[in-house]
Design an enzyme around this catalytic site. Structure first.
Site, short mmCIF file in Angstrom:
data_model
loop_
_atom_site.label_atom_id
_atom_site.label_comp_id
_atom_site.label_asym_id
_atom_site.label_seq_id
_atom_site.Cartn_x
_atom_site.Cartn_y
_atom_site.Cartn_z
N GLY A 12 0.84 -1.21 0.00
CA GLY A 12 0.00 0.00 0.00
C GLY A 12 0.87 1.24 0.00
O GLY A 12 1.56 1.54 0.98
N VAL A 90 -2.94 -0.90 3.51
CA VAL A 90 -3.91 -0.78 2.42
C VAL A 90 -5.15 -0.04 2.90
O VAL A 90 -5.33 0.19 4.10
CB VAL A 90 -4.29 -2.17 1.86
N GLU A 162 -1.37 4.14 12.69
CA GLU A 162 -0.67 5.37 12.32
C GLU A 162 -1.47 6.58 12.81
O GLU A 162 -2.65 6.68 12.55
CB GLU A 162 -0.48 5.42 10.80
N ALA A 224 -8.91 7.36 19.48
CA ALA A 224 -8.25 8.67 19.32
C ALA A 224 -8.97 9.50 18.27
O ALA A 224 -9.25 10.68 18.49
CB ALA A 224 -6.78 8.47 18.94
N GLY A 272 -17.27 21.98 9.22
CA GLY A 272 -17.35 20.55 9.53
C GLY A 272 -16.05 19.85 9.19
O GLY A 272 -15.27 20.34 8.39
N PHE A 273 -15.82 18.72 9.82
CA PHE A 273 -14.58 17.99 9.51
C PHE A 273 -14.76 17.14 8.26
O PHE A 273 -15.87 16.77 7.89
CB PHE A 273 -14.10 17.14 10.70
N GLY A 274 -13.64 16.85 7.60
CA GLY A 274 -13.67 15.95 6.44
C GLY A 274 -12.50 15.00 6.58
O GLY A 274 -12.01 14.76 7.69
N CYS A 277 -10.56 9.71 7.35
CA CYS A 277 -10.50 8.90 8.57
C CYS A 277 -11.60 9.16 9.60
O CYS A 277 -12.20 8.21 10.08
CB CYS A 277 -9.15 9.10 9.25
#
Ligand code: NAI
Length: 457
Positions: A12, A90, A162, A224, A272-274, A277
């Site tokens: 990946g 990946v 990560e 987290a 807003g968040f994007g 993840c």
């Protein structure tokens, strides 16, 4: 004695595999690192002068060790055979269909990478789960590896999630707050954990390398991200109260953030968040909670995502209302398309939702982003039955985007937007000229003195 890792393979070559393993090669010249991917174009880009992802500092790291002890390849088999340690990095997107659709992580790529390792390995390996996965995925990986490999081979599985953030990936990797390594608490598991810890110890202070059991490590990554996103949704929920009462969300965030128990970071109100993840990992946590028969826990975390959607919708309806209840054929300049500054990544970017809503309302949308390609923008906005190119054009600068516009919408907090010559922009816009600052980065008073009508979150 611990195993000394001499060769690493990473499956990946994306936003995580590429930078992470490039930094390992950079810091550990004695280790040969080969990063492989299924995508020929992605690997060709990693081997070219224009890397496939934009990340401050990445070019320097890659160019300094590529061809020395860092290699990019599509030859997975050879790289796996030679490696002592393999990172599985990946993609694990949210499932689109089938059981858990819309919530659960799609583990098909992790599974096929795991099978690939089992099929070709001729010697024992440490397999490191780098992708973000639901709790207990390592168990499934082990079952697959053990069922498909030769009898004389053993696999030790580690979880090493990560924590880098796009836009600051290289700095985060060079100076991590912590490195988390989860492993089975058996003599072999501990030995494998130690082997990976030794690699990081080449540049990370040992008190920042945390070892835990496998499941804690897997869950900590989801936890987290859920906690970080929750702060954004909390401040955004408060921003709605501010708008209704006349309180100022920046002042509220500052006053709260000065409390050392709360802290100042991640309290910036926005549209807003994007990103690839936050939403995916929280939905994954929601699914996990439901699977564990904990519906109240699932509902609690789901609300973080729901509030994020609400914040985007609220922003769009504010724009429409302000522009006299219709944006049909009005020209809207959207500044920024990436999900945040310093990255070209657009996955789950708030700008996509905003632009799609503007298109639905028949506005003329002109988009400018310093790092996102025209192709990517059209790919993100394409929808069945909508001829996007009729409604959307791409500009090469913020100035070009704003010519004859009725409104400017700041969708990404790129630093260059703070430094624009707004007098010049104002001159060329239709009047009244509106600015909607979805990232709270502009000096509203100054813009108002030029003549703009400014609306912020
Ligand atoms: P990405 O989509 O950029 O990269 C994944 C790459 O894996 C793709 O290029 C794909 O072609 C390749 N791939 C899939 N199956 C393969 C196989 N069998 N062999 C070789 N290559 C294969 O994804 P990204 O953003 O790098 O994320 C990877 C994982 O890391 C995900 O689980 C994500 O949740 C996690 N993560 C992502 C962060 C981010 O900021 N993007 C931060 C922390 C974790």
């Amino acid at each position: 004695m611990t195993t000394r890792v001499k060769k690493i393979c990473c499956l990946g070559a994306g936003y995580v595999g590429g930078p992470t393993c490039a930094v390992i090669a950079y810091k550990c010249p004695h280790i040969q690192v080969t990063i492989v991917d299924l995508s020929k174009t992605r690997i060709a880009a990693w081997n070219s002068n224009k890397l496939p992802i934009y990340e401050p500092g990445l070019d320097e790291v890659v160019f300094s060790c590529r061809g020395r002890n860092l290699f990019f390849s599509t030859e997975a088999e050879q790289a796996v055979i030679e490696a002592d340690l393999i990172f599985v990095s990946v993609n694990t997107p949210t499932k689109k269909a089938g059981m858990g659709a819309g919530y659960a992580a799609d583990l098909a790529y992790v599974e096929s990478a795991t099978r690939q390792i089992a099929e070709v390995a001729k010697s024992s390996k440490i397999v490191v789960e780098k992708s973000t996965v639901p709790c207990r995925t390592a168990e499934s990986m082990r079952t697959i590896l053990e069922a498909n490999c030769r009898d004389d081979i053993r696999f030790d599985i580690l979880s090493n999630p990560e924590f880098l953030a796009e836009g600051t990936a290289i700095n985060d990797l060079l100076h991590p707050d912590r490195v988390l390594i989860g492993g089975l608490q058996t003599p072999e598991g501990l030995k494998a954990q130690q082997a990976l810890a030794e690699i990081y110890a080449q540049w990370v202070p040992t008190d920042r390398i945390i070892t835990t059991n496998l499941w804690s490590s897997e869950l900590s990554k989801l936890a987290a991200n859920a906690l970080l996103a929750q702060r954004i949704s909390s401040i955004n929920a408060l921003s709605a109260i501010c708008e209704a009462t006349g309180a100022d969300i920046d002042e509220v965030a500052y006053a709260c953030g000065r409390d050392s128990r709360i802290g100042p970071k991640f309290l910036k109100a926005s549209v807003g968040f994007g990103g690839s993840c936050f939403q995916k990992d929280i939905l994954n946590l929601v699914y996990l909670s439901e699977q564990l028969n904990l519906p109240e826990v699932a509902a609690y975390w789901k609300q973080v995502v729901d509030l994020n959607e609400y914040q985007k919708k609220r922003f769009v309806s504010r724009i429409i209302k302000t522009l006299f209840n219709t944006i049909t054929n009005k020209r809207i300049a959207v500044l920024g398309f990436a999900f945040k500054k310093d990255t070209g990544d657009t996955r789950e970017s708030a700008a996509i939702t905003l632009c799609k809503d503007f298109i639905q309302e028949n506005a003329q949308v002109r988009i400018y982003d310093p790092k996102v390609s025209e192709e990517q923008i059209f790919l993100d906005l394409s929808e069945p039955g909508v001829i996007v190119k009729r409604r959307v054009t791409i500009a090469r600068s913020a100035y070009e985007a704003s010519v004859n516009a009725d409104a400017i919408v700041i969708a990404t907090e790129w630093d260059e937007f703070k430094e624009l010559n707004f007098e010049k922009i104002y001159e060329k816009m239709n009047k009244p000229a509106f600015i909607f600052d979805g990232r709270l980065i502009l000096d509203a008073e100054r813009l108002e003195s030029i003549g703009f009508r400014v609306h912020t979150i």
